[in-house]
Design a protein around this motif. Structure first.
Motif, mmCIF file in Angstrom:
data_model
loop_
_atom_site.group_PDB
_atom_site.id
_atom_site.type_symbol
_atom_site.label_atom_id
_atom_site.label_comp_id
_atom_site.label_asym_id
_atom_site.label_seq_id
_atom_site.Cartn_x
_atom_site.Cartn_y
_atom_site.Cartn_z
ATOM 1 N N SER B 96 0.850 -1.190 0.000
ATOM 2 C CA SER B 96 0.000 0.000 0.000
ATOM 3 C C SER B 96 0.884 1.238 0.000
ATOM 4 C CB SER B 96 -0.948 0.010 1.194
ATOM 5 O OG SER B 96 -0.236 0.150 2.398
ATOM 6 N N VAL B 97 0.298 2.352 -0.401
ATOM 7 C CA VAL B 97 1.047 3.608 -0.502
ATOM 8 C C VAL B 97 0.249 4.709 0.187
ATOM 9 C CG1 VAL B 97 1.887 5.384 -2.107
ATOM 10 C CG2 VAL B 97 2.211 2.977 -2.658
ATOM 11 N N ILE B 98 0.945 5.523 0.975
ATOM 12 C CA ILE B 98 0.328 6.702 1.580
ATOM 13 C C ILE B 98 1.124 7.919 1.153
ATOM 14 C CG2 ILE B 98 -0.130 7.897 3.759
ATOM 15 C CD1 ILE B 98 -0.636 5.088 4.949
ATOM 16 N N LEU B 99 0.431 8.895 0.591
ATOM 17 C CA LEU B 99 1.069 10.137 0.146
ATOM 18 C C LEU B 99 0.584 11.282 1.020
ATOM 19 C CD1 LEU B 99 0.527 9.867 -3.734
ATOM 20 C CD2 LEU B 99 2.535 9.174 -2.434
ATOM 21 N N PHE B 100 1.511 12.133 1.422
ATOM 22 C CA PHE B 100 1.149 13.311 2.211
ATOM 23 C C PHE B 100 1.931 14.488 1.643
ATOM 24 C CE2 PHE B 100 1.687 16.244 5.779
ATOM 25 C CZ PHE B 100 0.412 16.308 6.307
ATOM 26 N N ALA B 101 1.212 15.481 1.135
ATOM 27 C CA ALA B 101 1.880 16.661 0.563
ATOM 28 C C ALA B 101 0.947 17.847 0.700
ATOM 29 C CB ALA B 101 2.225 16.435 -0.910
ATOM 30 N N GLY B 102 1.480 18.961 1.150
ATOM 31 C CA GLY B 102 0.676 20.176 1.285
ATOM 32 C C GLY B 102 -0.538 19.991 2.187
ATOM 33 N N ASN B 104 -2.454 17.503 2.338
ATOM 34 C CA ASN B 104 -3.406 16.533 1.793
ATOM 35 C C ASN B 104 -2.824 15.124 1.858
ATOM 36 O OD1 ASN B 104 -5.367 18.467 1.005
ATOM 37 N ND2 ASN B 104 -4.052 19.009 -0.732
ATOM 38 N N MET B 105 -3.695 14.183 2.131
ATOM 39 C CA MET B 105 -3.235 12.811 2.286
ATOM 40 C C MET B 105 -4.090 11.865 1.456
ATOM 41 S SD MET B 105 -2.862 10.861 5.852
ATOM 42 C CE MET B 105 -1.148 11.039 6.230
ATOM 43 N N LYS B 106 -3.431 10.912 0.802
ATOM 44 C CA LYS B 106 -4.163 9.891 0.054
ATOM 45 C C LYS B 106 -3.579 8.527 0.369
ATOM 46 C CE LYS B 106 -6.237 12.373 -3.700
ATOM 47 N NZ LYS B 106 -6.556 12.418 -5.124
ATOM 48 N N ARG B 107 -4.460 7.544 0.341
ATOM 49 C CA ARG B 107 -4.024 6.177 0.670
ATOM 50 C C ARG B 107 -4.482 5.245 -0.453
ATOM 51 N NH1 ARG B 107 -5.511 3.364 6.301
ATOM 52 N NH2 ARG B 107 -7.416 4.537 6.080
ATOM 53 N N TYR B 108 -3.591 4.355 -0.849
ATOM 54 C CA TYR B 108 -3.904 3.396 -1.910
ATOM 55 C C TYR B 108 -3.499 2.001 -1.463
ATOM 56 C CZ TYR B 108 -3.758 7.670 -4.722
ATOM 57 O OH TYR B 108 -3.957 8.928 -5.202
ATOM 58 N N ARG B 109 -4.263 0.995 -1.850
ATOM 59 C CA ARG B 109 -3.767 -0.370 -1.727
ATOM 60 C C ARG B 109 -3.407 -0.821 -3.137
ATOM 61 N NH1 ARG B 109 -9.420 -1.847 -1.379
ATOM 62 N NH2 ARG B 109 -9.895 -3.443 -2.931
ATOM 63 N N VAL B 110 -2.413 -1.661 -3.226
ATOM 64 C CA VAL B 110 -1.908 -2.075 -4.537
ATOM 65 C C VAL B 110 -2.291 -3.531 -4.754
ATOM 66 C CG1 VAL B 110 0.128 -2.213 -6.025
ATOM 67 C CG2 VAL B 110 0.044 -0.505 -4.187
ATOM 68 N N THR B 217 3.295 13.046 -5.037
ATOM 69 C CA THR B 217 1.984 13.540 -5.468
ATOM 70 C C THR B 217 1.222 12.579 -6.356
ATOM 71 O OG1 THR B 217 3.098 14.664 -7.293
ATOM 72 C CG2 THR B 217 2.620 15.977 -5.324
ATOM 73 N N ALA B 218 1.891 11.553 -6.854
ATOM 74 C CA ALA B 218 1.211 10.689 -7.819
ATOM 75 C C ALA B 218 1.623 9.248 -7.620
ATOM 76 C CB ALA B 218 1.551 11.136 -9.238
ATOM 77 N N VAL B 219 0.740 8.356 -8.040
ATOM 78 C CA VAL B 219 1.075 6.930 -8.090
ATOM 79 C C VAL B 219 1.006 6.522 -9.549
ATOM 80 C CG1 VAL B 219 0.332 6.353 -5.757
ATOM 81 C CG2 VAL B 219 -1.336 6.358 -7.614
ATOM 82 N N PRO B 220 1.719 5.465 -9.933
ATOM 83 C CA PRO B 220 1.731 5.065 -11.362
ATOM 84 C C PRO B 220 0.344 4.750 -11.889
ATOM 85 C CG PRO B 220 3.399 3.874 -10.121
ATOM 86 C CD PRO B 220 2.586 4.614 -9.126
#
Lengths: 195, 220
Positions: B96-102, B104-110, B217-220
């Motif tokens: 899984s991936v967690i992004l945090f920038a500015g 804002n937070m997003k969470r993804y499972r792969v 900021t991005a996932v593939p």
């Protein structure tokens, strides 16, 4: 193509698992405790556990611990936040802690299903049949076994179907008929061996 | 691939390392219970961490709960870009991936190479991320740093933060940070809850090479 076949199989299994057992079946079931206990069930095991939160599937890490008559369950997110911690026994489900986005309802459902799964896994199926066990003062478990391992589980509340579940060699999927898939529990230890 | 260092680069690193160790020793020797010595030590850590604007390391996160004998363990890679961007890429027990920038937070499972967005993170997870960003950026000396800080008198590379705000106190009793001597980075973070349960995050194989913005900021 494989995906379509897999989905069809899952759909078939889901339908089979969701078919409510007739009340006569429940009453005629053999008590689960009549089956011999299995050796080698670990006292503690890890798992991944998908739960349904606000209609979306949320993947969590799970840990399950068993003592003589209690099953402890924790669902933990990536950061280590314990979204749900519960202890379940024949007396019922004791919610130790719940954090959003998990809810009390999610925690109770997951705890009941995982305890049902472990109760079913703790027995050696030396004969085919339908087996019953109390889960809580309100809930009971019905296990259908056609061979050396259970095929599907049903959890009823006051003799009405509440959850149904099916088992694969690697996962346990519990379904809530009224809503959607509630829980996909994938232990890191293989508990059932299908021949 | 093995990297061959120029002798001058090696010498420079040695001088910097000796300088860092000497500074730490000076701080440690002077660190009686005075606030000035503590401030000096914190300034040293703060300067060392803020010097590296990028940080990447593998991590092992262990979640200890009193109701279980064994911890829940997950592993992955953490990437940080000063002042406030962080990415957690968990590899085990599931990707899984967690992004945090500015903010804002997003969470993804792969799953099978696809990134599936997950329900929004709860308040506690956001708070933990903000705090980890705060430690990694080395803002110990900021005026609004909401902790009282103490240093282990036997181990100057072990500092303890105790929250001063009641909202944070409800979640964490204390946070313990450990620093190795060289290179200077946060080796471990232990977040202790009032119940005694805790989360231990340990970093290994640190790198300070520049990281692309797109990583955060991005996932593939």
């Amino acid at each position: 193509m494989k995906s379509i076949v897999t989905r069809a199989l899952i759909f078939f299994l889901a339908c089979a698992a969701c078919t409510p057992p007739p009340l006569t079946t429940q009453r005629a079931a053999t008590p689960l405790e009549h089956l011999p206990l299995r050796a080698g069930i670990p006292r503690e095991l890890g798992a991944t556990c998908d739960i349904l939160v606000h209609g979306a599937r949320l993947r969590t890490r799970a840990r399950v611990g068993m003592s003589a008559d209690t099953v402890n369950i924790a669902l933990v997110d990536e950061f280590g936040v314990a979204l749900a911690q519960a202890a379940t026994a024949a007396a019922g489900v004791d919610i130790v802690r719940v954090f959003p986005p998990a809810s009390r309802e999610t925690a109770v459902g997951a705890a009941l299903c995982i305890r049902a799964f472990l109760l079913a896994a703790s027995r050696r199926y030396d004969r085919p049949g339908t087996f019953a066990a109390p889960l809580s003062p309100q809930h009971s478990l019905l296990v259908f076994a056609s061979g050396a391992a259970p095929d599907s589980l049903h959890i009823s509340i006051d003799e009405k179907l509440f959850f149904a579940a099916y088992l694969t060699p690697s996962a346990f999927v519990a379904l809530d008929i009224a809503r959607d898939t509630v829980l996909v529990f994938t232990p890191d230890t293989v508990l059932f061996e299908y021949r | 691939m093995m990297q061959i260092q120029h002798p001058r680069t090696s010498s420079l690193r040695l001088v910097l390392w000796c300088s860092a160790v000497l500074s730490l020793c000076r701080c440690a020797c002077a660190a009686d219970s005075t606030g000035a010595a503590l401030d000096s030590l914190l300034s040293f850590y703060s300067a060392g961490l803020s010097h590296n604007t990028h940080f990447q390391a593998s991590f092992t996160q262990s979640r200890y709960l009193a109701m279980f004998e064994k911890p829940l363990v997950s592993t992955g890679t953490v990437s940080f870009s000063s002042p406030d961007k962080i990415r957690f890429h968990y590899k085990t027990p599931f990707e899984s991936v967690i992004l945090f920038a500015g903010g804002n937070m997003k969470r993804y499972r792969v799953e099978s190479g696809s990134y599936i967005e997950q329900p929004s993170l709860e308040i506690v997870a956001k708070a933990i991320t903000r705090e980890i960003v705060r430690y990694l950026s080395g803002s110990f000396t900021a005026r609004d740093f909401p902790y009282s800080v103490s240093v282990d008198p036997k181990d100057k590379r072990h500092i303890t933060l105790v929250p001063t705000l009641s909202a944070a106190q409800a979640v964490f009793e204390k946070i313990e940070l450990r620093f190795p001597a060289d290179p200077l980075y946060i080796k471990s973070i232990r977040l202790v809850e009032p119940s005694g349960d805790y989360i231990l995050i340990e970093h290994d194989a640190p790198s300070f090479a520049p990281l692309p913005d797109s990583l955060f900021t991005a996932v593939p």
